[in-house]
Structures are given as structure tokens and as C-alpha cells.
Design an enzyme around this catalytic site. Structure first.
Site, PDB file in Angstrom:
ATOM      1  N   ASP A   1      -2.365  -1.313  10.866  1.00  0.00           N
ATOM      2  CA  ASP A   1      -2.595  -1.258   9.414  1.00  0.00           C
ATOM      3  C   ASP A   1      -3.204  -2.544   8.862  1.00  0.00           C
ATOM      4  O   ASP A   1      -3.599  -2.580   7.690  1.00  0.00           O
ATOM      5  CB  ASP A   1      -1.260  -1.050   8.663  1.00  0.00           C
ATOM      6  CG  ASP A   1      -0.739   0.370   8.810  1.00  0.00           C
ATOM      7  OD1 ASP A   1      -1.413   1.178   9.470  1.00  0.00           O
ATOM      8  OD2 ASP A   1       0.341   0.652   8.262  1.00  0.00           O
TER       9      ASP A   1
ATOM     10  N   LYS B   1       0.855  -1.200   0.000  1.00  0.00           N
ATOM     11  CA  LYS B   1       0.000   0.000   0.000  1.00  0.00           C
ATOM     12  C   LYS B   1       0.884   1.240   0.000  1.00  0.00           C
ATOM     13  O   LYS B   1       2.069   1.189   0.367  1.00  0.00           O
ATOM     14  CB  LYS B   1      -0.927   0.031   1.216  1.00  0.00           C
ATOM     15  CG  LYS B   1      -0.252   0.000   2.611  1.00  0.00           C
ATOM     16  CD  LYS B   1       0.181   1.351   3.156  1.00  0.00           C
ATOM     17  CE  LYS B   1       0.823   1.232   4.538  1.00  0.00           C
ATOM     18  NZ  LYS B   1       1.736   2.303   4.882  1.00  0.00           N
TER      19      LYS B   1
HETATM   20  O1  C5P Z   1       0.226  -1.390  15.186  1.00  0.00           O
HETATM   21  P1  C5P Z   1       1.649  -1.538  14.765  1.00  0.00           P
HETATM   22  O2  C5P Z   1       2.303  -2.710  15.438  1.00  0.00           O
HETATM   23  O3  C5P Z   1       1.850  -1.533  13.304  1.00  0.00           O
HETATM   24  O4  C5P Z   1       2.369  -0.230  15.304  1.00  0.00           O
HETATM   25  C1  C5P Z   1       3.761  -0.171  15.529  1.00  0.00           C
HETATM   26  C2  C5P Z   1       4.072   0.964  16.480  1.00  0.00           C
HETATM   27  O5  C5P Z   1       3.811   2.206  15.827  1.00  0.00           O
HETATM   28  C3  C5P Z   1       3.205   0.999  17.730  1.00  0.00           C
HETATM   29  O6  C5P Z   1       3.760   0.228  18.746  1.00  0.00           O
HETATM   30  C4  C5P Z   1       3.217   2.478  18.083  1.00  0.00           C
HETATM   31  O7  C5P Z   1       4.424   2.804  18.733  1.00  0.00           O
HETATM   32  C5  C5P Z   1       3.271   3.146  16.729  1.00  0.00           C
HETATM   33  N1  C5P Z   1       1.940   3.568  16.251  1.00  0.00           N
HETATM   34  C6  C5P Z   1       1.323   4.660  16.846  1.00  0.00           C
HETATM   35  N2  C5P Z   1       0.088   5.068  16.397  1.00  0.00           N
HETATM   36  C7  C5P Z   1      -0.521   4.424  15.376  1.00  0.00           C
HETATM   37  C8  C5P Z   1       0.090   3.310  14.743  1.00  0.00           C
HETATM   38  C9  C5P Z   1       1.335   2.920  15.221  1.00  0.00           C
HETATM   39  O8  C5P Z   1       1.874   5.273  17.768  1.00  0.00           O
HETATM   40  N3  C5P Z   1      -1.723   4.857  14.963  1.00  0.00           N
END
Ligand code: C5P
Length: 297
Positions: free
Chosen positions: A136, A11
Site C-alpha cells: 500500500d 486512506k
Molecule cells: O505488503 P504488506 O506488508 O502491507 O502486506 C502484508 C501481508 O498481507 C503480506 O505479507 C501478505 O500476506 C498479505 N498481502 C497479500 N496480498 C496483497 C497485499 C498483502 O497477500 N496484495
């Protein structure tokens, strides 16, 4: 033994606004996600008992730290008594590049095993599992163009884009998403008010202007890695109608309204050894067809 060949798509983010920190440590944001025709290959084969993953094309681990294994285990944990699967992942989507490769693999594994194991889980349950794997991941259950809010996991489908061409620029280093958010937080005092920024993408549906594609991470990442701003400027000089960072980077994309201009831009000697690819948006119906998972799910 039944098997499935799936094409998890990458994406890009057509604009991203960070609205503020949440009590759970995540950030509220608004972004438009768009699937593109850069894909990995995921092969799922039924196995009576064991769950096993082999990864090809990269040195990404194949143990439980891989999102594919996490997705498969999460499905098995919430549905006891399921068989196993032999999974092969062939990576083409660059890793930690802002192109959603890991999240897409996780989403494809959930949808694929749901079919292979004949689980017929309600969409809502799949969405919940997807959100527990990463902010995501739910988008990849939807595909096409979609507005993401909350952590990025509250989705509203948007109309497909008008036809256009994309140049992807892969700067050759990794970017850490938590680190990018930390850099943003460190500057939060200078961030404009949430009220001013919220909702700006809701009405942007098919808008591919530079203003609509603006990504808040550019402010911090272009400062830390000045080469990214150079790449963005080169895309614009070479005829992109707009260019922006995807997700938390470091990949960038340029939007082109002619395939000729795109090809000329990609072949420009000024890029040197910088990796770049032609890509195109994949609309929602095409995404479902191209994924390789029967629609009856
Ligand atoms: O959800 P995911 O594991 O992809 O996110 C990785 C890191 O990115 C999270 O632990 C967080 O620190 C940060 N993040 C965030 N806000 C979001 C998405 C991700 O702070 N909306």
C-alpha cells in the site's frame, strides 16, 4: 538544522476485489484507494550522523520494526554517505485498522527525507523503494483517488470524488492483514471466477454505490466478527448512502451526502462506546498541499 513537518494521511478503500493468489504468496487485487483528512504528524530534523525515531501517542515500537525507520534505512542503504535524521511520529491514525497508517508513515518518510536530504531521487526509484516496504505504500506517493492493481502497488490516478462526508467507525480491535487473506484463501473454493470480477472498479471512477464499494474481506470478517455487520447496518439505517469495510478492516466507513445527516448519525446513542469520527476525502492536489513537503521534489 533543516526540518520538515509532514501530515501523513489515512486512506479508505472504496471497494476491494481479491482476484487470486500469486506465486510469491501475495494476492492480486483491485481496489480504489482514497486519502482522507485523518492525519498523523511526522517531524523530520536533519542530524549529522544518527537516525533516531521517537513515537508519541501510542505504544508502537520506535526501533527498526517501525516502517518509518525501515523507510529511512532503505533510503540510506541505497544512497551511501547520507547524514542522519531525528524523527518524531505523533500517531492519530488507529493502528492495524485498515486505514493505511503505517504505509502512509513510510511513504511520507520517503518523500520527506528525499527532500530534507536533497536527494532528488527520480519518482520511479521512490516508487520502487515504496513498493519494497509494503503493497500500500506507493499509493501514498500519489494520494487522492487511485486504482490499485497487482498487489495494490500498480497505480492509476482517478479523478477526485464529488464532495461527500464520511463517518469512520473504529471497532476497537486490531485486524491482521495476512490473517484476513488466509481466511479468504480458506473460502477460495467458493470465490467467483477472476474473469467475472476483474476490471469492475476500473469504470467505477466516481461511483459511490454499495455495489462499487463492496469489499471482498467483508465475506470473511463479518462472519468472524458479527459486530462489524451490525456497525455497517447501523450506518445504513442512520442515513449513509453506502457503507463498507476499509482494507482488511476492522474500520468501516459510511458515505453521507449531507453534513447534517452525518453529524446526526455520529451522535446516535446506539453506538454506545464505539469510536467514530467525521472525515472527508482529500483530493490529489489538496493532498500534495496538505502533506507539507514542497512540490519542487
Ligand atoms: O505488503 P504488506 O506488508 O502491507 O502486506 C502484508 C501481508 O498481507 C503480506 O505479507 C501478505 O500476506 C498479505 N498481502 C497479500 N496480498 C496483497 C497485499 C498483502 O497477500 N496484495
Amino acid at each position: 538544522m533543516r526540518s520538515l513537518h509532514i501530515a501523513p494521511h489515512a486512506k479508505v478503500n472504496l471497494g476491494l476485489r481479491i482476484l487470486g493468489r500469486r506465486p510469491d504468496g501475495y494476492h492480486d487485487l483491485e481496489t480504489r484507494f482514497q486519502t482522507i483528512d485523518l492525519c498523523d504528524e511526522l517531524e523530520l530534523r536533519e542530524h549529522p550522523r544518527t537516525l533516531r525515531l521517537r513515537v508519541e501517542g501510542t505504544d508502537l515500537p520506535s526501533d527498526d520494526s517501525n516502517l518509518v525507520m525501515q523507510a529511512a534505512r532503505r533510503l540510506r542503504d541505497s544512497n551511501p554517505g547520507l547524514p542522519g535524521a531525528t524523527i518524531v511520529l505523533r500517531k492519530r491514525i488507529p493502528i492495524a485498522a485498515g486505514l493505511g497508517g503505517g504505509s502512509s508513515n513510510a511513504g511520507a518518510t520517503l518523500m520527506g527525507l528525499n527532500h530534507l536530504w536533497d536527494l532528488r531521487l527520480p519518482e520511479e526509484e521512490l516508487r520502487g523503494l515504496a513498493a519494497s516496504l509494503g503493497a500500500d505504500v506507493p499509493f501514498f506517493l500519489v494520494g487522492g483517488c487511485a486504482l490499485g492493481s497487482g498487489r495494490g502497488d500498480i497505480l492509476a490516478a482517478l479523478e477526485d470524488l464529488p464532495s461527500c462526508w464520511l463517518a469512520l467507525v473504529l471497532p476497537g480491535f486490531h485486524s491482521s492483514t495476512p490473517e484476513a487473506f488466509r481466511l479468504w484463501d480458506a473460502r477460495a473454493a467458493v470465490a467467483p471466477d477472476r474473469e467475472e470480477r476483474e476490471g469492475s472498479l476500473v469504470s467505477a471512477a466516481g461511483d459511490l454505490s454499495s455495489a462499487a464499494l463492496h469489499n471482498d474481506f467483508e465475506a470473511v470478517l463479518f462472519e468472524r466478527f458479527p459486530v462489524l455487520a451490525e456497525h455497517r447496518d447501523r450506518l445504513l439505517r442512520l442515513g449513509a448512502t453506502a457503507a463498507a469495510l476499509s482494507g482488511s478492516g476492522p474500520s468501516l466507513y459510511g458515505v453521507f451526502d449531507s453534513e447534517d445527516t452525518l453529524r446526526r448519525a455520529l451522535n446516535d446513542p446506539g453506538w454506545g462506546a464505539v469510536q467514530r469520527h467525521a472525515a472527508a476525502p482529500v483530493g490529489r492536489a489538496a493532498y500534495r498541499r496538505r502533506l507539507g513537503i514542497p512540490l519542487s521534489d
